[in-house]
Design a protein around this motif. Structure first.
Motif, PDB file in Angstrom:
ATOM      1  N   SER A 223       0.851  -1.186   0.000  1.00 48.30           N
ATOM      2  CA  SER A 223       0.000   0.000   0.000  1.00 48.30           C
ATOM      3  C   SER A 223       0.887   1.237   0.000  1.00 48.30           C
ATOM      4  O   SER A 223       1.631   1.476   0.941  1.00 48.30           O
ATOM      5  CB  SER A 223      -0.913   0.004   1.229  1.00 48.30           C
ATOM      6  N   GLY A 224       0.835   2.004  -1.073  1.00 48.27           N
ATOM      7  CA  GLY A 224       1.658   3.192  -1.196  1.00 48.27           C
ATOM      8  C   GLY A 224       1.420   3.856  -2.536  1.00 48.27           C
ATOM      9  O   GLY A 224       0.956   3.223  -3.498  1.00 48.27           O
ATOM     10  N   GLN A 225       1.747   5.134  -2.634  1.00 49.30           N
ATOM     11  CA  GLN A 225       1.493   5.892  -3.855  1.00 49.30           C
ATOM     12  C   GLN A 225       2.254   5.333  -5.052  1.00 49.30           C
ATOM     13  O   GLN A 225       1.764   5.362  -6.178  1.00 49.30           O
ATOM     14  CB  GLN A 225       1.874   7.367  -3.639  1.00 49.30           C
ATOM     15  N   ASP A 226       3.443   4.816  -4.841  1.00 46.29           N
ATOM     16  CA  ASP A 226       4.266   4.329  -5.939  1.00 46.29           C
ATOM     17  C   ASP A 226       4.253   2.805  -6.062  1.00 46.29           C
ATOM     18  O   ASP A 226       5.077   2.226  -6.772  1.00 46.29           O
ATOM     19  CB  ASP A 226       5.712   4.803  -5.758  1.00 46.29           C
ATOM     20  N   SER A 227       3.322   2.157  -5.387  1.00 47.08           N
ATOM     21  CA  SER A 227       3.292   0.697  -5.386  1.00 47.08           C
ATOM     22  C   SER A 227       2.875   0.136  -6.745  1.00 47.08           C
ATOM     23  O   SER A 227       1.931   0.613  -7.376  1.00 47.08           O
ATOM     24  CB  SER A 227       2.320   0.189  -4.319  1.00 47.08           C
ATOM     25  N   THR A 228       3.602  -0.866  -7.174  1.00 47.26           N
ATOM     26  CA  THR A 228       3.235  -1.593  -8.397  1.00 47.26           C
ATOM     27  C   THR A 228       2.601  -2.940  -8.063  1.00 47.26           C
ATOM     28  O   THR A 228       2.254  -3.700  -8.960  1.00 47.26           O
ATOM     29  CB  THR A 228       4.479  -1.827  -9.271  1.00 47.26           C
ATOM     30  N   LYS A 229       2.472  -3.237  -6.761  1.00 41.61           N
ATOM     31  CA  LYS A 229       1.844  -4.460  -6.283  1.00 41.61           C
ATOM     32  C   LYS A 229       0.748  -4.089  -5.288  1.00 41.61           C
ATOM     33  O   LYS A 229       0.882  -4.274  -4.080  1.00 41.61           O
ATOM     34  CB  LYS A 229       2.873  -5.374  -5.597  1.00 41.61           C
ATOM     35  N   PRO A 230      -0.365  -3.522  -5.748  1.00 42.96           N
ATOM     36  CA  PRO A 230      -1.421  -3.079  -4.835  1.00 42.96           C
ATOM     37  C   PRO A 230      -2.024  -4.232  -4.053  1.00 42.96           C
ATOM     38  O   PRO A 230      -1.943  -5.394  -4.476  1.00 42.96           O
ATOM     39  CB  PRO A 230      -2.447  -2.443  -5.782  1.00 42.96           C
ATOM     40  N   VAL A 231      -2.612  -3.908  -2.923  1.00 43.70           N
ATOM     41  CA  VAL A 231      -3.205  -4.926  -2.052  1.00 43.70           C
ATOM     42  C   VAL A 231      -4.387  -5.579  -2.762  1.00 43.70           C
ATOM     43  O   VAL A 231      -5.290  -4.898  -3.257  1.00 43.70           O
ATOM     44  CB  VAL A 231      -3.665  -4.304  -0.723  1.00 43.70           C
ATOM     45  N   SER A 232      -4.362  -6.887  -2.826  1.00 46.67           N
ATOM     46  CA  SER A 232      -5.432  -7.641  -3.464  1.00 46.67           C
ATOM     47  C   SER A 232      -5.900  -8.749  -2.531  1.00 46.67           C
ATOM     48  O   SER A 232      -5.266  -9.047  -1.516  1.00 46.67           O
ATOM     49  CB  SER A 232      -4.953  -8.245  -4.793  1.00 46.67           C
ATOM     50  N   THR A 233      -7.027  -9.356  -2.872  1.00 46.86           N
ATOM     51  CA  THR A 233      -7.576 -10.432  -2.053  1.00 46.86           C
ATOM     52  C   THR A 233      -7.378 -11.774  -2.744  1.00 46.86           C
ATOM     53  O   THR A 233      -7.235 -11.851  -3.965  1.00 46.86           O
ATOM     54  CB  THR A 233      -9.082 -10.230  -1.796  1.00 46.86           C
TER      55      THR A 233
END
Length: 289
Positions: A223-233
């Motif tokens: 979780s972050g503005q520059d994240s390329t791996k967003p939180v998923s389920t």
């Protein structure tokens, strides 16, 4: 990456991480409307006079409801006090989601629940809580990972897994998730890995051994503005082989499979800062069957 492959740290019978970098078990993946009196369709029809018998009936119903609520809210109780249809120890297979009447475990070994009952309910509680620990963000740093292994697994199993897991959580694997070689998230970002058990099922039970499946949903990502791996389920089922050792249940082997997974809902994804804040503000649970 398949079980037994480059990043497998448990193997098929030891709960090895399947070909899924996002497996969350260790990341190895009133408005009130007033109607007119009388019957509908009969304008101005007078309401029938309420008889004393009707009043007595209503009073009786209210008393029964109050008694039922008081009974449901009271703590403890024997097997006879458990919810109708609740599964009792000694019978394997599926169980309803109704409360069993057994009090939750009170012990803690660090942050992981301990001191589970020596029965089927205790085995299910242990499996659910162990799934949570193995799916936590703490699995991505070496020291805390070793502590979790020593708490959740039997000594023999932990000894076999420790080195293999250290190899699985390689710098390359951690980098794929956006973490540094020590498992830390970049400044300004929050790494999230959580397991939320949905239900448990006893597949086998023989006094001192048990096989329990835990159906769970998980959250994992950065979780972050520059994240390329967003939180998923993700949705998975973790099956643990348990043994009663030194007064508690311990995992001796495990495996994991995908699903069952429901159809995704239509709730819009939240902003990354909202996810980070939620993870910081909402604590986890101690699970008891």
């Amino acid at each position: 990456m398949s079980p037994g492959g480059e990043h497998d740290y448990r193997g098929k019978d030891q709960g090895g991480r399947p070909d899924d970098p996002y497996s969350t078990l260790g990341g190895t993946r009133q408005t009130r409307t007033r109607l007119p009196d009388g019957d509908a369709g009969l304008p101005h029809a007078r309401r029938p006079v309420r008889t004393s018998r009707s009043l007595l009936t209503i009073t009786g119903v209210v008393v029964l409801l109050v008694a039922a609520i008081a009974f449901a809210n009271r703590g403890g109780g024997s097997d006879e006090d458990a919810a109708p249809g609740a599964k009792k120890p000694g019978t394997t297979g599926s169980a309803p989601t109704a409360a069993t009447g057994t009090q939750p475990v009170q012990g803690k070994n660090g942050t992981i629940a301990s001191g589970f009952a020596h029965d089927e309910q205790g085995a299910q509680s242990a499996a659910a809580n162990y799934a949570v620990a193995l799916g936590s963000a703490e699995m991505f740093t070496k020291e805390s990972r070793h502590q979790i292994l020593d708490t959740v697994y039997s000594p023999a199993a932990a000894d076999q897994l420790r080195a293999r897991q250290d190899l699985a959580y390689s710098a390359e694997f951690l980098a794929h998730l956006g973490l540094d070689p020590d498992g830390n998230a970049p400044q300004g970002s929050t790494f999230i890995s959580r397991t939320v058990p949905v239900g448990t099922k006893v597949l086998a039970f023989d006094g001192d051994t048990a096989k329990v499946a835990v159906w769970y949903t998980g959250l994992i990502g950065m979780s972050g503005q520059d994240s390329t791996k967003p939180v998923s389920t993700t949705w998975k089922t973790w099956t643990a082989q348990l043994a009663w050792l030194d007064g508690d249940w311990k995992v001796t082997g495990a495996s994991e499979s995908d699903g069952p997974a429901p159809v995704p809902g239509d709730v819009a994804a939240s902003q990354s800062d909202a996810i980070s804040k939620a993870v910081e503000e909402y604590g986890g649970f101690t699970y008891a069957r």
